[in-house]
Design an enzyme around this catalytic site. Structure first.
Site, PDB file in Angstrom:
ATOM      1  N   ASP A 164      38.822  42.602  32.019  1.00  0.00           N
ATOM      2  CA  ASP A 164      39.126  44.014  31.775  1.00  0.00           C
ATOM      3  C   ASP A 164      39.641  44.292  30.364  1.00  0.00           C
ATOM      4  OD1 ASP A 164      38.368  45.207  34.216  1.00  0.00           O
ATOM      5  OD2 ASP A 164      40.100  44.282  35.176  1.00  0.00           O
ATOM      6  N   ASP A 183      31.750  47.276  37.252  1.00  0.00           N
ATOM      7  CA  ASP A 183      32.787  47.790  36.340  1.00  0.00           C
ATOM      8  C   ASP A 183      32.753  47.091  34.976  1.00  0.00           C
ATOM      9  OD1 ASP A 183      33.277  47.560  39.118  1.00  0.00           O
ATOM     10  OD2 ASP A 183      35.345  48.172  38.919  1.00  0.00           O
TER      11      ASP A 183
HETATM   12  N1  GLY Z   1      37.844  47.863  39.835  1.00  0.00           N
HETATM   13  C1  GLY Z   1      38.234  48.908  38.994  1.00  0.00           C
HETATM   14  C2  GLY Z   1      38.094  50.230  39.625  1.00  0.00           C
HETATM   15  O1  GLY Z   1      38.825  50.514  40.546  1.00  0.00           O
HETATM   16  O2  GLY Z   1      37.242  50.982  39.265  1.00  0.00           O
END
Ligand code: GLY
Length: 408
Positions: free
Chosen positions: A127, A185
């Site tokens: 992330d 994501d």
């Molecule tokens: N996994 C990141 C989100 O909740 O979009």
């Protein structure tokens, strides 16, 4: 008789031209009023956002980051800097300062940066794009400094360390066995790699982003261009073990935020590479979303396009915000018909999110801007609450709209 006919025809023609002028004038007036109305609504929402974040700032404990707020328990939930959302708070503050054209939050941004910067060396998460590019990336865009650049380069190095050539992807989540988990994501983290490649001249960052996007394009999407949330690869062979969900309703469902990450991610891929296959992918995702029979008229999606209790299912304002922001970029890359469609949809979303239903009253909602976000229903966390990323992409969408408003 012929004279009479010509006379009547000329009257008819004059009247037609008159009506055309009246209709065109009225519609121009109407659309400009509608435009002005949205611009005013956006200015109101941005002003509200500044007040909300000024309020939130005072509640935030040292070295903690806003996560959400539970109105029933009046509980402000925060995280440490290593959580995936830590970049959104400073990122939102930067956007708000950019919009206000004055450094209202400068001191707070610098305070947060002193703590957040240690994440540049964090190799345990994919992330880093969210955490470091939404924050330091935005700061560097507005005011490039060698210090920001160094932090961003180290962040890109940490992110790239999670790439595996055999799988062809950056690993999203670590696993104990031979599972190699990649989530949709992750498309959002690639922008950092493109920046690093351009800044350093080292093409390996660019190549990793492209390989990740290609593998994702091949494996994450269904024939209707909706996407799975998670692909589990075999870390030894690169073969697919499983296609499933983590945050959606079901393995085969279309989790709304996942669709929004894909849309935004492939739009960025096209911006960075100008490869048409990414544009086609972004358009196909946009069409899946906008033509879906379960997309409400106000265009803020249910948390999952296949949630079982639609129309009583919860909406996810964060997915709406990401979709609006992505469409406002995508509209610049497509033909007139698509461009109009995407701009209109983005406008509707912004209109909806800046209405009383979604925009929090001043001094409520823990200082967050938007209400009604859905974090993780299967895990029973962050349900129908404000979310820090919802705020970030909503403010980004409003800024994008304002920058492009002469086009609309
Ligand atoms: N996994 C990141 C989100 O909740 O979009």
């Amino acid at each position: 008789q012929t004279k009479m006919k010509t006379f009547l025809e000329s009257i008819f023609l004059k009247n037609s031209i008159k009506s055309l002028i009246i209709v065109t004038g009225a519609s121009l007036l109407f659309s400009s009023c509608a435009g002005n109305k949205l611009e005013k609504q956006i200015d109101f929402a941005l002003n509200r956002s500044v007040n909300q974040y000024s309020y939130m700032m005072k509640q935030l404990p040292e070295n903690r980051y806003p996560k959400t707020y539970f109105a029933d328990k009046q509980k402000f939930e925060t995280s440490k800097s290593d959580w995936w959302c830590s970049g959104f708070y400073p990122g939102t503050l930067i956007y708000l300062d950019e919009s206000a054209k004055k450094p209202v939050f400068e001191k707070e941004i610098n305070r947060v940066f002193q703590d957040l910067k240690k994440e540049q060396f964090n190799k345990t998460t994919h992330d880093l794009g969210f955490m470091m590019f939404c924050s330091f990336g935005n700061a560097n865009r507005l005011n490039p400094t060698p210090e920001y650049a160094e932090i961003l380069m180290n962040s890109a190095k940490s992110l790239a360390s999670r790439f595996d050539e055999k799988v062809g992807c950056i690993k999203s989540w670590d696993a104990k066995d031979d599972s190699y988990l990649v989530i949709i994501d992750n498309m959002m983290n690639l922008e950092l790699l493109f920046w690093a490649s351009e800044y350093s001249g080292d093409k390996s960052y660019y190549d990793i982003a492209v390989k990740h996007a290609n593998t994702t394009l091949k494996n994450h999407f269904r024939p209707d261009f909706s996407s799975y949330h998670v692909i589990n690869y075999n870390s030894k062979t690169g073969e697919i073990k499983q296609k499933k969900t983590a945050q959606g309703y079901a393995d085969e469902s279309a989790w709304a935020r996942g669709q929004s990450w894909g849309l935004y991610g492939y739009t960025v891929m096209y911006r960075a590479t100008k490869d048409k296959k990414y544009l086609d992918q972004a358009v196909a995702i946009a069409e899946f979303i906008l033509n879906h029979p379960n997309l409400p008229k106000d265009k803020v999606p249910y948390w999952d396009f296949n949630a079982p209790n639609i129309p009583d299912a919860l909406r996810d304002s964060s997915a709406g915000a990401v979709i609006a922001s992505a469409l406002l970029e995508l509209e610049n890359y497509v033909d007139k018909t698509h461009s109009k469609k995407y701009a209109a949809a983005a406008k509707t979303i912004i209109q909806t999110l800046s209405s009383k239903e979604y925009l929090a009253e001043e001094g409520t909602n823990g200082g967050f801007i938007l209400k009604h976000g859905v974090g993780h229903i299967p895990q029973k966390t962050e349900i129908d609450v404000p979310l820090t990323y919802g705020d970030y992409y909503f403010v980004e969408a409003m800024l994008r709209y304002k920058k492009q408003q002469t086009k609309h």
